[in-house]
Design an enzyme around this catalytic site. Structure first.
Site, short mmCIF file in Angstrom:
data_model
loop_
_atom_site.label_atom_id
_atom_site.label_comp_id
_atom_site.label_asym_id
_atom_site.label_seq_id
_atom_site.Cartn_x
_atom_site.Cartn_y
_atom_site.Cartn_z
N SER A 3 -4.21 3.24 4.24
CA SER A 3 -4.43 2.57 2.95
C SER A 3 -4.49 1.05 3.14
O SER A 3 -5.32 0.36 2.56
CB SER A 3 -3.32 2.97 1.97
OG SER A 3 -3.57 2.43 0.69
N LYS A 10 -7.85 6.64 -3.08
CA LYS A 10 -7.97 8.09 -2.96
C LYS A 10 -6.73 8.80 -3.53
O LYS A 10 -6.84 9.86 -4.13
CB LYS A 10 -8.17 8.44 -1.49
CG LYS A 10 -8.76 9.78 -1.23
CD LYS A 10 -9.27 9.85 0.21
CE LYS A 10 -9.79 11.24 0.54
NZ LYS A 10 -10.19 11.32 1.96
N GLY A 11 -5.57 8.22 -3.25
CA GLY A 11 -4.35 8.72 -3.89
C GLY A 11 -3.88 10.08 -3.43
O GLY A 11 -3.42 10.88 -4.25
N LYS A 44 0.79 -1.23 0.00
CA LYS A 44 0.00 0.00 0.00
C LYS A 44 0.83 1.28 0.00
O LYS A 44 0.35 2.34 0.39
CB LYS A 44 -1.03 0.03 1.14
CG LYS A 44 -1.90 -1.20 1.26
CD LYS A 44 -2.41 -1.74 -0.06
CE LYS A 44 -3.46 -0.85 -0.69
NZ LYS A 44 -3.88 -1.42 -2.01
N THR A 77 2.72 0.73 -4.94
CA THR A 77 3.27 -0.31 -5.82
C THR A 77 2.65 -0.26 -7.22
O THR A 77 3.37 -0.28 -8.23
CB THR A 77 2.99 -1.71 -5.23
OG1 THR A 77 2.82 -1.63 -3.83
CG2 THR A 77 4.08 -2.69 -5.60
N MET A 81 -4.76 7.53 -14.27
CA MET A 81 -4.92 6.08 -14.11
C MET A 81 -6.39 5.69 -13.89
O MET A 81 -6.81 4.62 -14.31
CB MET A 81 -4.01 5.56 -12.98
CG MET A 81 -2.55 5.44 -13.44
SD MET A 81 -1.36 5.04 -12.13
CE MET A 81 -1.91 3.45 -11.55
N HIS A 97 6.64 -7.71 -2.45
CA HIS A 97 6.75 -6.98 -1.18
C HIS A 97 7.86 -7.56 -0.32
O HIS A 97 7.90 -7.35 0.89
CB HIS A 97 5.43 -7.05 -0.40
CG HIS A 97 4.26 -6.41 -1.08
ND1 HIS A 97 4.32 -5.13 -1.60
CD2 HIS A 97 3.00 -6.84 -1.31
CE1 HIS A 97 3.13 -4.83 -2.12
NE2 HIS A 97 2.32 -5.85 -1.96
#
Ligand code: A3P
Length: 286
Positions: free
Chosen positions: A135, A251-252, A48, A51, A230, A104
């Site tokens: 996140s 949400k970014g 989170k 990636t 995106m 990860h």
């Protein structure tokens, strides 16, 4: 009901979701026996941290800025899910080169080369632990059915600080990679920096990959890889390919943690996680 952490198994010191395989030894064997190639590119993170963002940028750098609607895990598959029959992603070993791979894994655990033909590249993305924890909570609760997680925000934040969330301790993960930030085959990036100036980071990534691109293409890729850019290709980031399943984009933004953390939780993250960075030179914008 009672709060529960995700069902996990431990591999190489990392707690990873139990549903990835019935037998942790098989996954362990797969990872330790993975043969890297010099043109492999691993996109690495604590879950989170952004990636998917880096996966998409790297994929477009190698595909002339093409926007492709195939699921991101079909284009840049996930190492830890390589032997999960339910993951339905391409076989990593037989991907055409250059193989773009998400993982990860910690620095210690990641597959490495032994000579020039097998030394590959790693792009690591790190994110401030407060936004990372929110996140993570949002994502894991949307995945509750497969992870077995049943958690309030409070419970989830506590697991995160204790290093009991999936892929274990945030601070050890990030610092393990930070120590190698100056290695020639490691590029260490921060989510907050990309938010501030995506174009210069797309350029930095393309140079790191020895794929210098025209200004026109760099501009196009960085526009296509903003959060809104995106979202125009949102189907690619539906984890199960369905609208009602978990989504990789939410949400970014930087600072969403302020909508979740109590002052006590914020202080605890400062004392128990951010304090671990003191003296390392690694700092995050919050
Ligand atoms: P939020 O949950 O805070 O929105 P990962 O890909 O490691 O699972 O990380 C997902 C996080 O990165 C999510 O954070 C997601 O919205 C964010 N993200 C993905 N693409 C992004 C982009 N282009 N710009 C900013 N944030 C992005």
């Amino acid at each position: 009901g009672e709060w529960r952490s995700a069902k996990t198994m431990e591999i190489m010191g990392l707690r990873i979701p139990a549903y990835f395989t019935d037998d942790p030894r098989l996954l362990y064997d797969y990872i330790v026996n993975f043969k890297t190639k010099s043109d492999d590119v691993f996109v690495v993170s604590y879950p989170k941290a952004g990636t998917t963002w880096i996966q998409e940028i790297v994929w477009q750098i190698y595909h002339n800025g093409e926007v492709n609607s195939k699921r991101i895990e079909d284009r840049v598959p996930f190492l830890e899910e390589a032997i999960n029959p339910k993951a339905s992603q391409p076989d990593i070993a037989s991907l055409p080169s250059p193989r773009l791979i998400k993982t990860h894994l910690s620095y210690e655990a990641i597959p490495k080369g032994v000579n020039e033909e097998t030394t590959c590249k790693y792009i690591y993305i790190a994110r401030n632990p407060k936004d990372n924890a929110v996140s993570n909570y949002k994502f894991l609760t949307s995945l509750a059915k497969s992870t077995g997680l049943n958690a309030s925000w409070e419970f989830s934040a506590d697991l995160f600080v204790q290093g009991k969330s999936t892929w274990s301790h945030w601070d050890k993960h990030v610092l393990g990679w930070w120590k190698h930030k100056d290695d020639a085959n490691v590029l260490f990036l921060k989510y907050e920096d990309l938010k501030k100036d995506l174009l210069s980071h797309v350029r930095m990534i393309s140079q790191f990959l020895n794929k210098p691109l025209s200004d026109e293409l760099l501009n196009r890729i960085s526009e296509q890889c903003t959060f809104n850019g995106m979202m125009k290709n949102a189907k690619s980031y539906l984890l199960r390919g369905t609208e009602d399943g978990p989504k990789l984009l939410r949400k970014g933004v930087v600072g969403d943690w302020k909508n979740y953390f109590t002052p006590e939780q914020s202080e605890r993250f400062d004392k128990e996680l951010l304090a671990k960075l003191d003296g390392t030179g690694l700092e995050f914008e919050m």
